[in-house]
Scaffold this motif. Structure first.
Motif, PDB file in Angstrom:
ATOM      1  N   PHE A  50       0.972  -1.190   0.072  1.00 15.04           N
ATOM      2  CA  PHE A  50       0.253  -0.326  -0.231  1.00 15.04           C
ATOM      3  C   PHE A  50       0.615   1.491   0.207  1.00 15.04           C
ATOM      4  O   PHE A  50       1.473   1.118   0.602  1.00 15.04           O
ATOM      5  CB  PHE A  50      -0.836   0.313   1.217  1.00 15.04           C
ATOM      6  N   HIS A  51       0.644   2.126  -0.596  1.00  9.69           N
ATOM      7  CA  HIS A  51       1.246   3.229  -1.479  1.00  9.69           C
ATOM      8  C   HIS A  51       0.753   4.001   0.563  1.00  9.69           C
ATOM      9  O   HIS A  51       2.212   5.038   0.991  1.00  9.69           O
ATOM     10  CB  HIS A  51       0.715   4.424  -1.865  1.00  9.69           C
ATOM     11  N   ASP A  52      -0.321   4.366   0.635  1.00  9.29           N
ATOM     12  CA  ASP A  52      -0.441   4.661   2.673  1.00  9.29           C
ATOM     13  C   ASP A  52      -0.269   4.047   3.289  1.00  9.29           C
ATOM     14  O   ASP A  52      -0.435   2.589   3.449  1.00  9.29           O
ATOM     15  CB  ASP A  52      -2.244   5.031   1.948  1.00  9.29           C
ATOM     16  N   GLU A  53       0.037   4.456   4.388  1.00 13.79           N
ATOM     17  CA  GLU A  53       0.043   4.125   5.653  1.00 13.79           C
ATOM     18  C   GLU A  53      -0.904   3.528   6.623  1.00 13.79           C
ATOM     19  O   GLU A  53      -1.754   4.583   6.262  1.00 13.79           O
ATOM     20  CB  GLU A  53       1.013   5.054   6.577  1.00 13.79           C
ATOM     21  N   ILE A  54      -0.628   2.649   6.528  1.00  9.41           N
ATOM     22  CA  ILE A  54      -2.171   1.772   7.945  1.00  9.41           C
ATOM     23  C   ILE A  54      -1.870   1.401   9.308  1.00  9.41           C
ATOM     24  O   ILE A  54      -0.600   0.754   9.422  1.00  9.41           O
ATOM     25  CB  ILE A  54      -2.763   0.669   7.318  1.00  9.41           C
ATOM     26  N   ILE A  55      -2.441   2.657   9.618  1.00  7.65           N
ATOM     27  CA  ILE A  55      -1.711   2.551  10.826  1.00  7.65           C
ATOM     28  C   ILE A  55      -2.584   1.671  12.041  1.00  7.65           C
ATOM     29  O   ILE A  55      -4.165   2.125  11.923  1.00  7.65           O
ATOM     30  CB  ILE A  55      -1.543   4.343  11.822  1.00  7.65           C
ATOM     31  N   ILE A  56      -1.695   0.723  12.658  1.00  7.42           N
ATOM     32  CA  ILE A  56      -3.176  -0.092  13.130  1.00  7.42           C
ATOM     33  C   ILE A  56      -2.490   0.193  15.280  1.00  7.42           C
ATOM     34  O   ILE A  56      -1.738   0.316  15.936  1.00  7.42           O
ATOM     35  CB  ILE A  56      -2.248  -1.926  13.451  1.00  7.42           C
ATOM     36  N   LYS A  57      -4.354   0.713  15.673  1.00  8.75           N
ATOM     37  CA  LYS A  57      -3.558   1.153  16.991  1.00  8.75           C
ATOM     38  C   LYS A  57      -3.522  -0.458  17.882  1.00  8.75           C
ATOM     39  O   LYS A  57      -3.802  -1.231  17.361  1.00  8.75           O
ATOM     40  CB  LYS A  57      -5.395   1.902  17.523  1.00  8.75           C
ATOM     41  N   GLU A  58      -2.910   0.918  19.146  1.00 11.47           N
ATOM     42  CA  GLU A  58      -2.896  -0.668  20.143  1.00 11.47           C
ATOM     43  C   GLU A  58      -4.306  -1.514  20.613  1.00 11.47           C
ATOM     44  O   GLU A  58      -5.375  -0.847  20.493  1.00 11.47           O
ATOM     45  CB  GLU A  58      -2.508   0.302  20.977  1.00 11.47           C
ATOM     46  N   LYS A  59      -4.473  -2.427  20.638  1.00 10.26           N
ATOM     47  CA  LYS A  59      -5.317  -3.591  20.593  1.00 10.26           C
ATOM     48  C   LYS A  59      -6.520  -3.200  20.233  1.00 10.26           C
ATOM     49  O   LYS A  59      -7.532  -3.180  20.697  1.00 10.26           O
ATOM     50  CB  LYS A  59      -5.720  -3.402  22.490  1.00 10.26           C
ATOM     51  N   SER A  60      -6.105  -3.381  18.452  1.00 15.06           N
ATOM     52  CA  SER A  60      -7.078  -3.178  18.162  1.00 15.06           C
ATOM     53  C   SER A  60      -7.936  -4.093  17.768  1.00 15.06           C
ATOM     54  O   SER A  60      -7.341  -5.492  17.997  1.00 15.06           O
ATOM     55  CB  SER A  60      -7.003  -2.668  16.511  1.00 15.06           C
ATOM     56  N   GLU A  61      -9.465  -4.562  17.067  1.00 17.37           N
ATOM     57  CA  GLU A  61      -9.332  -5.875  16.623  1.00 17.37           C
ATOM     58  C   GLU A  61      -9.665  -6.235  14.664  1.00 17.37           C
ATOM     59  O   GLU A  61      -9.551  -5.010  14.491  1.00 17.37           O
ATOM     60  CB  GLU A  61     -11.220  -6.015  17.180  1.00 17.37           C
ATOM     61  N   ILE A  62      -9.763  -7.575  14.319  1.00 20.76           N
ATOM     62  CA  ILE A  62     -10.390  -7.497  13.143  1.00 20.76           C
ATOM     63  C   ILE A  62     -11.248  -8.631  12.829  1.00 20.76           C
ATOM     64  O   ILE A  62     -11.548  -9.033  13.999  1.00 20.76           O
ATOM     65  CB  ILE A  62      -8.806  -7.994  12.433  1.00 20.76           C
ATOM     66  N   ALA A  63     -12.089  -8.307  11.692  1.00 14.26           N
ATOM     67  CA  ALA A  63     -13.174  -9.014  11.741  1.00 14.26           C
ATOM     68  C   ALA A  63     -13.286  -9.492   9.827  1.00 14.26           C
ATOM     69  O   ALA A  63     -13.062  -8.341   9.111  1.00 14.26           O
ATOM     70  CB  ALA A  63     -14.649  -8.710  11.744  1.00 14.26           C
ATOM     71  N   PHE A  64     -13.674 -10.453   9.896  1.00 14.60           N
ATOM     72  CA  PHE A  64     -13.652 -10.746   8.047  1.00 14.60           C
ATOM     73  C   PHE A  64     -14.689 -10.649   7.333  1.00 14.60           C
ATOM     74  O   PHE A  64     -15.873 -10.311   8.135  1.00 14.60           O
ATOM     75  CB  PHE A  64     -13.675 -12.346   8.109  1.00 14.60           C
ATOM     76  N   GLN A  65     -14.951 -10.137   6.577  1.00 15.08           N
ATOM     77  CA  GLN A  65     -16.161  -9.873   5.512  1.00 15.08           C
ATOM     78  C   GLN A  65     -16.581 -10.822   4.796  1.00 15.08           C
ATOM     79  O   GLN A  65     -17.221 -10.736   4.150  1.00 15.08           O
ATOM     80  CB  GLN A  65     -16.058  -8.108   5.197  1.00 15.08           C
ATOM     81  N   LEU A  99      -6.096  -8.604  17.918  1.00 19.88           N
ATOM     82  CA  LEU A  99      -5.171  -8.501  17.754  1.00 19.88           C
ATOM     83  C   LEU A  99      -4.153  -8.883  18.350  1.00 19.88           C
ATOM     84  O   LEU A  99      -4.053  -7.828  19.579  1.00 19.88           O
ATOM     85  CB  LEU A  99      -4.732  -6.846  16.498  1.00 19.88           C
ATOM     86  N   LYS A 100      -3.015  -9.278  17.894  1.00 18.55           N
ATOM     87  CA  LYS A 100      -1.652  -9.489  19.404  1.00 18.55           C
ATOM     88  C   LYS A 100      -0.628  -7.746  19.409  1.00 18.55           C
ATOM     89  O   LYS A 100       0.127  -8.110  19.244  1.00 18.55           O
ATOM     90  CB  LYS A 100      -1.422 -10.636  19.410  1.00 18.55           C
ATOM     91  N   ASN A 101      -1.661  -7.615  19.520  1.00 16.40           N
ATOM     92  CA  ASN A 101      -0.296  -6.030  19.245  1.00 16.40           C
ATOM     93  C   ASN A 101      -0.802  -5.274  21.132  1.00 16.40           C
ATOM     94  O   ASN A 101      -0.896  -4.773  21.455  1.00 16.40           O
ATOM     95  CB  ASN A 101      -0.888  -5.471  18.179  1.00 16.40           C
ATOM     96  N   ASP A 102       0.285  -5.037  21.502  1.00 16.36           N
ATOM     97  CA  ASP A 102      -0.070  -4.291  23.007  1.00 16.36           C
ATOM     98  C   ASP A 102       0.989  -2.849  22.281  1.00 16.36           C
ATOM     99  O   ASP A 102       0.893  -2.174  23.584  1.00 16.36           O
ATOM    100  CB  ASP A 102       1.228  -4.872  23.546  1.00 16.36           C
ATOM    101  N   TYR A 103       1.151  -1.980  20.881  1.00 22.34           N
ATOM    102  CA  TYR A 103       1.323  -1.140  20.607  1.00 22.34           C
ATOM    103  C   TYR A 103       1.077  -0.671  19.355  1.00 22.34           C
ATOM    104  O   TYR A 103       0.972  -1.523  18.723  1.00 22.34           O
ATOM    105  CB  TYR A 103       2.563  -0.718  20.872  1.00 22.34           C
ATOM    106  N   GLU A 104       1.124   0.550  19.089  1.00 24.09           N
ATOM    107  CA  GLU A 104       0.327   0.888  18.104  1.00 24.09           C
ATOM    108  C   GLU A 104       2.165   0.567  16.899  1.00 24.09           C
ATOM    109  O   GLU A 104       2.979   1.146  16.882  1.00 24.09           O
ATOM    110  CB  GLU A 104      -0.003   2.356  17.975  1.00 24.09           C
ATOM    111  N   PHE A 105       1.210  -0.421  15.569  1.00 21.75           N
ATOM    112  CA  PHE A 105       2.498   0.122  14.681  1.00 21.75           C
ATOM    113  C   PHE A 105       1.526   0.283  13.225  1.00 21.75           C
ATOM    114  O   PHE A 105       0.781   0.250  13.135  1.00 21.75           O
ATOM    115  CB  PHE A 105       2.742  -1.488  14.105  1.00 21.75           C
ATOM    116  N   SER A 106       2.348   0.773  12.464  1.00 20.42           N
ATOM    117  CA  SER A 106       2.700   0.974  10.927  1.00 20.42           C
ATOM    118  C   SER A 106       2.534  -0.201  10.259  1.00 20.42           C
ATOM    119  O   SER A 106       3.144  -1.366  10.053  1.00 20.42           O
ATOM    120  CB  SER A 106       3.615   2.127  10.682  1.00 20.42           C
TER     121      SER A 106
END
Length: 518
Positions: free
Chosen positions: A22-37, A478-485
């Motif tokens: 992706f050309h644009d950065e996608i920021i995933i916030k701390e302790k985010s959630e994800i769902a299949f569509q 998500l198993k993320n305890d911190y924000e990542f890009s």
């Protein structure tokens, strides 16, 4: 405001592996959630195309000897084979291998080719050997007959002639079915003498029937008749008449008389009556001291593969007819599954043995199977390397040494058979986004985003298109305890065993990511 993101991945990779930059950065916030569509893909059917250039392979049960054995050709049926018709391919290979087996090759005699798919979805070819059974009481049913276990002699209990249409008065049969590979049902005339009642029915019938349960019906409408004899040979009724053959209940007289049959000649020179399945044919033969006469030969029914059961019906008692050296190559299916079990003995476990060899007989032209557990070098050569790979093998030419039943000659493919790799479900696995999801098959944590509970076949999509949308958005942490890009997102679609699938065209995967809120 909800921080929810819709992300769509696409790929043309034939194993449905997504790897999107992706050309644009996608920021995933701390302790985010994800769902299949949703998921859309075209599953490419796994195909093997068989034609004149790749339809012939070879196999071997034993080295050539005496003009028999050695490499045999087998043919694959022509056509395009995939998950919808691979059973036709398996049956074609199995039938053509069995058609090549000959009773005159002593290890092929008793062998049956089995071509199947294992419970682990792996293709295999096996060449077990069926027992050449004597009149063991666990495997032999009898009515008004005597079986002498010491010498294998059989005769009618009372020395009275039986009308030819009263088969239920005295008969015997095997509890296990006749082989569907290669083998024989046979017996020897130990003694034959004209009955005291001049012109009375004497001799015996030996043959194969699909209706052994009728042999127990002594009265009523459903009794055993000549029409129930699928294949049989009838000995002469007197010492001066001739043998007859019976196919599907129709009797045909021959010109052959008994050669040696009573106490005036050595027992080991007496006539044998044999019905064999050999080279794809049911063959009825009389072997005698110095020669043999084939009474009939007819193709085996490889379409229906009926269960035949060996039987003997003596028409007179011990002072007029004694039968011995009774043997039958038996399969694995029992009469008890066909009829009222109370009419039959309990069927024991099939013995892994061959009855006493007859090689000391002067009638040495009669085919003899090698004893079970005889070692041999087994070979399969697939028509092409592509054929071998399609079936799950890594090599085109295969060899192993085995001594069935101690060690069966089973050629088991290393890889799963592709046409049955289409599992009942597909898994969506993320490759670089850690999820709180766990899988019982791998017994550990896996980044499973969704389980697709349908496939392109069970929703009736003949064009192999799968389009699936979740009814509800079920979010996974998500198993993320911190924000990542993220700029690169990788995922794949696999079957229930985490094995790759084959697709064609453009595949599309859509899911949501949102920030978790207390």
């Amino acid at each position: 405001m909800s921080d929810k993101k819709l992300i769509r991945l696409t790929t043309t990779d034939t194993n449905c592996i997504f790897q999107n930059e992706f050309h644009d950065e996608i920021i995933i916030k701390e302790k985010s959630e994800i769902a299949f569509q949703s998921l859309s893909m075209i599953k490419e059917p796994t195909r093997l195309i068989v034609g004149a250039n790749n339809d012939t392979g070879t196999f071997q049960i034993q080295a050539v000897g005496g003009g028999f054995g050695g490499l045999h050709n087998y043919n694959l049926p022509h056509g395009n084979f995939s998950d919808t018709n691979f059973d036709t391919l398996l049956a074609g290979i199995e039938d053509n291998m069995n058609k090549a087996l000959s009773v005159n090759a002593d290890i092929e005699n008793g062998t049956v080719a089995e071509v199947q798919i294992s419970s682990g979805h792996k293709f295999f070819v096996n060449f077990p050997r069926d027992p050449f059974m004597d009149t063991n009481s666990l495997f032999f049913e009898d009515t008004a007959c005597t079986i002498n276990g010491a010498n294998g002699q059989l005769n009618k209990t009372q020395d009275l002639p039986s009308p030819v249409n009263s088969f239920g008065l005295a008969n015997t049969n095997y509890s296990f079915n006749f082989t569907k590979g290669c083998g024989s049902m046979r017996a020897r005339i130990n003694l034959f003498a004209n009955h005291a009642v001049l012109g009375a029915d004497n001799g015996f019938f030996i043959g194969l029937t699909q209706n052994p349960q009728k042999l127990k019906n002594l009265t009523g409408a459903d009794v055993f008749t000549l029409a129930d004899m699928d294949f049989a040979i009838k000995t002469p009724l007197t010492t001066t008449t001739t043998y007859s053959s019976i196919i599907n209940g129709v009797e045909t007289a021959s010109l052959l008389r008994m050669i040696k049959f009573d106490a005036t000649t050595a027992l080991n020179t007496h006539d044998y009556i044999d019905i064999s399945l050999s080279k794809g044919n049911i063959i009825g033969t009389v072997y005698y001291d110095g020669g043999q006469v084939e009474l009939f030969t007819t193709p085996y029914d490889y379409v229906n593969k009926p269960n035949y059961y060996g039987f003997i019906i003596p028409m007179a008692g011990a002072s007029n007819i004694i039968v011995d050296e009774i043997r039958c190559t038996i399969g694995t299916e029992t009469i008890n599954s066909l009829s009222n079990p109370t009419l039959f003995n309990s069927v024991g476990v099939r013995a892994s043995k061959v009855g006493s060899a007859l090689l000391s007989d002067t009638v040495t032209n009669i085919p003899q199977p090698k004893p079970q557990a005889t070692a041999s070098n087994y070979i399969i050569n697939w028509p092409t390397r592509d054929t071998a790979i399609y079936l799950g093998y890594q090599e085109q030419n295969l060899t192993l040494r085995a001594n069935p039943p101690t060690v069966d000659p089973m050629f088991l493919a290393l890889e799963g058979f592709q046409p049955v790799q289409d599992s009942d479900i597909y898994l969506v696995e993320l490759l670089n986004i850690p999820l709180n999801s766990y899988d019982g098959f791998t017994e550990g944590r896996k980044n499973i985003l969704a389980v697709i509970p349908v496939n392109e076949r069970n929703v009736g999509q003949k064009d192999s298109v799968l389009q699936y949308e979740a009814n509800n958005l079920n979010f996974i942490t998500l198993k993320n305890d911190y924000e990542f890009s993220l700029r690169n997102i990788r995922a794949r679609i696999v079957n229930a065993r985490f094995e790759p699938i084959i697709t064609e065209g453009l595949s599309s995967l859509t899911f949501y990511i949102r920030q978790y809120k207390e």
